[in-house]
Enzyme design. Structure first.
Site, PDB file in Angstrom:
ATOM      1  N   LYS A  96      49.330  -7.590 -25.163  1.00 25.21           N
ATOM      2  CA  LYS A  96      48.591  -7.708 -26.417  1.00 25.21           C
ATOM      3  C   LYS A  96      49.468  -8.153 -27.581  1.00 25.21           C
ATOM      4  O   LYS A  96      48.996  -8.855 -28.463  1.00 25.21           O
ATOM      5  CB  LYS A  96      47.793  -6.440 -26.741  1.00 25.21           C
ATOM      6  CG  LYS A  96      48.585  -5.266 -27.203  1.00 25.21           C
ATOM      7  CD  LYS A  96      47.699  -4.040 -27.356  1.00 25.21           C
ATOM      8  CE  LYS A  96      48.527  -2.777 -27.393  1.00 25.21           C
ATOM      9  NZ  LYS A  96      49.457  -2.653 -28.517  1.00 25.21           N
ATOM     10  N   ARG A 140      43.804   3.562 -32.567  1.00 27.60           N
ATOM     11  CA  ARG A 140      44.220   3.943 -31.215  1.00 27.60           C
ATOM     12  C   ARG A 140      43.466   5.167 -30.730  1.00 27.60           C
ATOM     13  O   ARG A 140      43.707   5.651 -29.632  1.00 27.60           O
ATOM     14  CB  ARG A 140      45.701   4.260 -31.258  1.00 27.60           C
ATOM     15  CG  ARG A 140      46.519   3.627 -30.151  1.00 27.60           C
ATOM     16  CD  ARG A 140      47.945   4.018 -30.428  1.00 27.60           C
ATOM     17  NE  ARG A 140      48.908   3.546 -29.488  1.00 27.60           N
ATOM     18  CZ  ARG A 140      49.623   2.445 -29.625  1.00 27.60           C
ATOM     19  NH1 ARG A 140      49.427   1.636 -30.620  1.00 27.60           N
ATOM     20  NH2 ARG A 140      50.545   2.153 -28.731  1.00 27.60           N
ATOM     21  N   ARG A 155      60.128  -5.430 -19.387  1.00 32.42           N
ATOM     22  CA  ARG A 155      60.468  -5.459 -20.808  1.00 32.42           C
ATOM     23  C   ARG A 155      61.586  -4.449 -21.106  1.00 32.42           C
ATOM     24  O   ARG A 155      62.475  -4.716 -21.910  1.00 32.42           O
ATOM     25  CB  ARG A 155      59.227  -5.121 -21.644  1.00 32.42           C
ATOM     26  CG  ARG A 155      59.472  -5.177 -23.135  1.00 32.42           C
ATOM     27  CD  ARG A 155      58.205  -4.902 -23.921  1.00 32.42           C
ATOM     28  NE  ARG A 155      57.832  -3.505 -23.883  1.00 32.42           N
ATOM     29  CZ  ARG A 155      56.680  -3.020 -24.336  1.00 32.42           C
ATOM     30  NH1 ARG A 155      55.766  -3.839 -24.832  1.00 32.42           N
ATOM     31  NH2 ARG A 155      56.416  -1.742 -24.287  1.00 32.42           N
ATOM     32  N   ARG A 197      63.825  -1.200 -25.290  1.00 31.48           N
ATOM     33  CA  ARG A 197      63.126  -0.354 -26.272  1.00 31.48           C
ATOM     34  C   ARG A 197      63.355   1.111 -25.934  1.00 31.48           C
ATOM     35  O   ARG A 197      63.232   1.503 -24.776  1.00 31.48           O
ATOM     36  CB  ARG A 197      61.616  -0.658 -26.226  1.00 31.48           C
ATOM     37  CG  ARG A 197      61.168  -1.589 -27.318  1.00 31.48           C
ATOM     38  CD  ARG A 197      59.729  -1.958 -27.166  1.00 31.48           C
ATOM     39  NE  ARG A 197      58.809  -0.809 -27.221  1.00 31.48           N
ATOM     40  CZ  ARG A 197      57.514  -0.931 -27.448  1.00 31.48           C
ATOM     41  NH1 ARG A 197      56.976  -2.115 -27.668  1.00 31.48           N
ATOM     42  NH2 ARG A 197      56.725   0.131 -27.455  1.00 31.48           N
ATOM     43  N   ARG A 231      52.440   7.060 -22.141  1.00 32.81           N
ATOM     44  CA  ARG A 231      51.696   6.156 -23.030  1.00 32.81           C
ATOM     45  C   ARG A 231      50.456   5.597 -22.327  1.00 32.81           C
ATOM     46  O   ARG A 231      49.402   5.436 -22.936  1.00 32.81           O
ATOM     47  CB  ARG A 231      52.589   5.014 -23.523  1.00 32.81           C
ATOM     48  CG  ARG A 231      53.692   5.472 -24.464  1.00 32.81           C
ATOM     49  CD  ARG A 231      54.096   4.388 -25.468  1.00 32.81           C
ATOM     50  NE  ARG A 231      54.390   3.096 -24.884  1.00 32.81           N
ATOM     51  CZ  ARG A 231      55.565   2.750 -24.380  1.00 32.81           C
ATOM     52  NH1 ARG A 231      56.568   3.586 -24.383  1.00 32.81           N
ATOM     53  NH2 ARG A 231      55.740   1.544 -23.876  1.00 32.81           N
TER      54      ARG A 231
HETATM   55  P1  AMP Z   1      53.101   0.035 -29.715  1.00 32.33           P
HETATM   56  O1  AMP Z   1      54.174  -0.964 -30.029  1.00 32.33           O
HETATM   57  O2  AMP Z   1      51.747  -0.372 -30.230  1.00 32.33           O
HETATM   58  O3  AMP Z   1      53.083   0.417 -28.272  1.00 32.33           O
HETATM   59  O4  AMP Z   1      53.469   1.364 -30.540  1.00 32.33           O
HETATM   60  C1  AMP Z   1      54.676   2.060 -30.297  1.00 32.33           C
HETATM   61  C2  AMP Z   1      54.514   3.527 -30.661  1.00 32.33           C
HETATM   62  O5  AMP Z   1      54.188   3.662 -32.057  1.00 32.33           O
HETATM   63  C3  AMP Z   1      53.380   4.266 -29.939  1.00 32.33           C
HETATM   64  O6  AMP Z   1      53.774   4.739 -28.661  1.00 32.33           O
HETATM   65  C4  AMP Z   1      53.100   5.408 -30.909  1.00 32.33           C
HETATM   66  O7  AMP Z   1      54.089   6.412 -30.814  1.00 32.33           O
HETATM   67  C5  AMP Z   1      53.266   4.729 -32.256  1.00 32.33           C
HETATM   68  N1  AMP Z   1      51.975   4.149 -32.728  1.00 32.33           N
HETATM   69  C6  AMP Z   1      51.666   2.835 -32.864  1.00 32.33           C
HETATM   70  N2  AMP Z   1      50.421   2.672 -33.327  1.00 32.33           N
HETATM   71  C7  AMP Z   1      49.912   3.919 -33.480  1.00 32.33           C
HETATM   72  C8  AMP Z   1      48.648   4.429 -33.901  1.00 32.33           C
HETATM   73  N3  AMP Z   1      47.636   3.601 -34.249  1.00 32.33           N
HETATM   74  N4  AMP Z   1      48.494   5.776 -33.940  1.00 32.33           N
HETATM   75  C9  AMP Z   1      49.486   6.603 -33.602  1.00 32.33           C
HETATM   76  N5  AMP Z   1      50.691   6.201 -33.172  1.00 32.33           N
HETATM   77  C10 AMP Z   1      50.917   4.870 -33.106  1.00 32.33           C
END
Ligand code: AMP
Length: 199
Positions: free
Chosen positions: A16, A91, A130, A136, A147
């Site tokens: 995404k 989310r 990745r 990361r 996750r």
């Molecule tokens: P992502 O890059 O979208 O996978 O986000 C990385 C991390 O940021 C996630 O595993 C969460 O810990 C935090 N995070 C990102 N977006 C949100 C959200 N909308 N609500 C809560 N935590 C978030």
């Protein structure tokens, strides 16, 4: 001037981030990625970064109020006035309500929600690739599985909400990058959303 307000949803490893960037470019709108904003703050050592580092490292969700505050601040910037692509927010169902309230207050709503459909096995494989290339800190095996579980439990239900509004386009997320981008663009154009002529 038309506005395009999009959300891209999919499990981690669904592509995404990559597809979101391509679609935003094609439609001439900024990407608003909560994960990117959190990572930038962690890297810069800001107060927000310090507050969320342990949570994101564990693969847990940052509290809704903190997350929504950064989204609202970003969406209030001038470049997002005429459209945006949200990646990573909302989310969970509570965040959908926060976004509805904010957009509704401006007389806006999402035009389309792109669901990237990728089997769990394929997502897991892509995330571990990745992890090797980007390193990361939240790409440990335990955090990845956690996750994906959170996605299935908390995030997938937001699609049911958006389905009732008939804004969801479910896109097969398996294929080449170009094929997947073309599928998404075709779905958005079928909704009458116009690409940016300059892009
Ligand atoms: P992502 O890059 O979208 O996978 O986000 C990385 C991390 O940021 C996630 O595993 C969460 O810990 C935090 N995070 C990102 N977006 C949100 C959200 N909308 N609500 C809560 N935590 C978030």
């Amino acid at each position: 001037m038309t506005s395009t307000r999009l959300l891209i949803v999919g499990p981690q490893g669904s592509g995404k981030g990559t597809q979101g960037a391509r679609i935003a470019e094609a439609f001439g709108i900024p990407v608003v990625s909560t994960g990117d904003i959190f990572r930038a703050n962690i890297k810069e050592g800001t107060d927000l970064g310090k507050q969320v580092k342990a949570i994101t490292d564990a693969g847990d969700l940052v509290p809704d109020e903190i997350t929504f505050a950064i989204v609202r601040e970003r969406l209030e910037q001038p470049d997002a006035a005429d459209g945006f692509l949200l990646d990573g927010f909302p989310r969970n169902v509570a965040q959908v309500a926060l976004l509805d309230e904010f957009l509704g207050g401006r007389g806006d709503a999402l035009d389309a929600v792109i669901e990237l459909d990728v089997p769990r096995e394929e997502s897991l494989q892509r995330i571990s690739l990745r992890a090797q290339s980007e390193g990361r800190s939240d790409d440990t095996e335990a955090a990845i599985a956690h996750r994906l579980d959170i996605y299935e439990r908390e995030t997938a239900p937001i699609l049911a909400v958006y389905r009732t509004r008939e804004v969801v386009d479910t896109i097969d997320g398996v294929g080449s990058l170009d094929e997947i981008t073309a599928r998404i663009i075709a779905a958005l154009e079928a909704r009458g959303l116009a690409r940016d002529a300059a892009a």
